[in-house]
Scaffold this active site. Structure first.
Site, short mmCIF file in Angstrom:
data_model
loop_
_atom_site.label_atom_id
_atom_site.label_comp_id
_atom_site.label_asym_id
_atom_site.label_seq_id
_atom_site.Cartn_x
_atom_site.Cartn_y
_atom_site.Cartn_z
N SER A 131 0.80 -1.23 0.00
CA SER A 131 0.00 0.00 0.00
C SER A 131 0.83 1.27 0.00
CB SER A 131 -0.95 0.01 1.20
OG SER A 131 -1.85 -1.07 1.13
N HIS A 186 0.42 4.42 4.44
CA HIS A 186 -0.22 5.09 3.31
C HIS A 186 0.23 6.55 3.24
CE1 HIS A 186 -3.86 2.08 3.35
NE2 HIS A 186 -2.69 1.49 3.25
#
Length: 205
Positions: A131, A186
Site C-alpha cells: 500500500s 499510506h
C-alpha cells in the site's frame, strides 16, 4: 498513439503474486507445509520493535524490512486489492515517466511507507503490504496534476479523479484488512511519491 511497454509493471505484479502464491500453497500444506508464512513474516515484515531494543533475526533486518514488507501480504484478498490498484495506477505513471522510473517511484514509496509507519505507529504490531508503494504512485500523479491544474483547467478533473481514487483505495484497504489499516504507511508513501515526482520529468504527451 505511442506504444507503452508495461513489462516492468507486469514483473512487479508477478513478483508479489508469486510470493503470496507460495505462501498460500504452504498454508494448505501443498508445498513446504508448516510455518512458511510465519517465517516470511518474521524475517520480512515491518516490525517497529526492531527499531528499538528487539533482537533481529539477521544483521540487516532492521534496514531491509523497510523494503521487504512491501512484497508480503496477509492473504489473497489483501493481495488482490493491492494488485488491482497497481494495475490501475501503474500504466498512468508509466505513461508519464517510463518503466524504470515507475519502479523507482514504487520502491521509494515503499521505503517512505515504512518510514511513515516507523514514525507514527503507536503499537508494535507488524506491517506488510504494497500500500505504501501504491499511495506513492498516486501521490506522484497528484503532484503532476496539481502542477498541470495551474496551467490547464481540464486537469482539475483529473485531480478530482485521483483524490476519489485515494479515498476508494483507503476504504478498500480498510475492508480487506478487516478494519486494520496501516494509514501511517499510506501517508508515508503518499508524501514520498509527491516529493519524488518533483524530481522526475514527465514524458512529452
Amino acid at each position: 498513439m505511442k506504444h507503452i511497454n508495461h513489462l516492468f509493471l507486469y514483473a512487479l505484479v508477478a513478483t508479489c503474486c508469486m510470493i503470496e502464491g507460495v505462501l498460500t500453497l504452504s498454508d494448505f500444506a501443498v508445498v513446504a507445509p508448516g510455518h512458511l508464512r510465519n517465517a516470511f513474516y518474521f524475517n520480512g515484515a515491518f516490525w517497529p520493535g526492531l527499531l528499538g531494543n528487539w533482537k533481529a533475526n539477521y544483521a540487516w533486518q532492521p534496514y531491509l524490512m523497510f523494503f521487504t514488507h512491501g512484497f508480503l501480504h496477509t492473504g489473497f484478498t489483501h493481495l488482490a486489492v493491492n494488485m488491482i490498484a497497481l494495475g490501475a495506477l501503474g500504466p498512468a505513471v508509466t505513461r508519464h515517466v517510463g518503466q524504470g522510473r515507475l519502479i523507482l517511484l514504487f520502491v521509494f514509496s515503499v521505503l517512505g511507507g515504512g518510514a511513515g509507519f516507523a514514525l507514527l505507529a503507536d503499537n508494535l504490531s507488524p506491517m506488510v503490504g504494497a500500500s505504501g508503494g501504491l499511495f506513492g504512485l498516486l501521490g506522484a500523479l497528484l503532484a503532476w496534476e496539481i502542477r498541470d491544474s495551474q496551467e490547464e483547467r481540464a486537469a482539475l478533473w483529473a485531480l478530482i479523479r485521483d483524490v476519489a481514487v485515494l479515498l476508494v483505495l483507503s476504504l478498500i484497504s480498510w475492508a480487506a484488512m478487516g478494519g486494520h489499516l496501516a494509514w501511517q504507511a499510506h501517508l508515508g508513501g503518499l508524501v514520498t511519491g509527491c516529493i519524488a515526482a518533483t524530481f522526475f520529468r514527465r514524458n512529452a504527451p
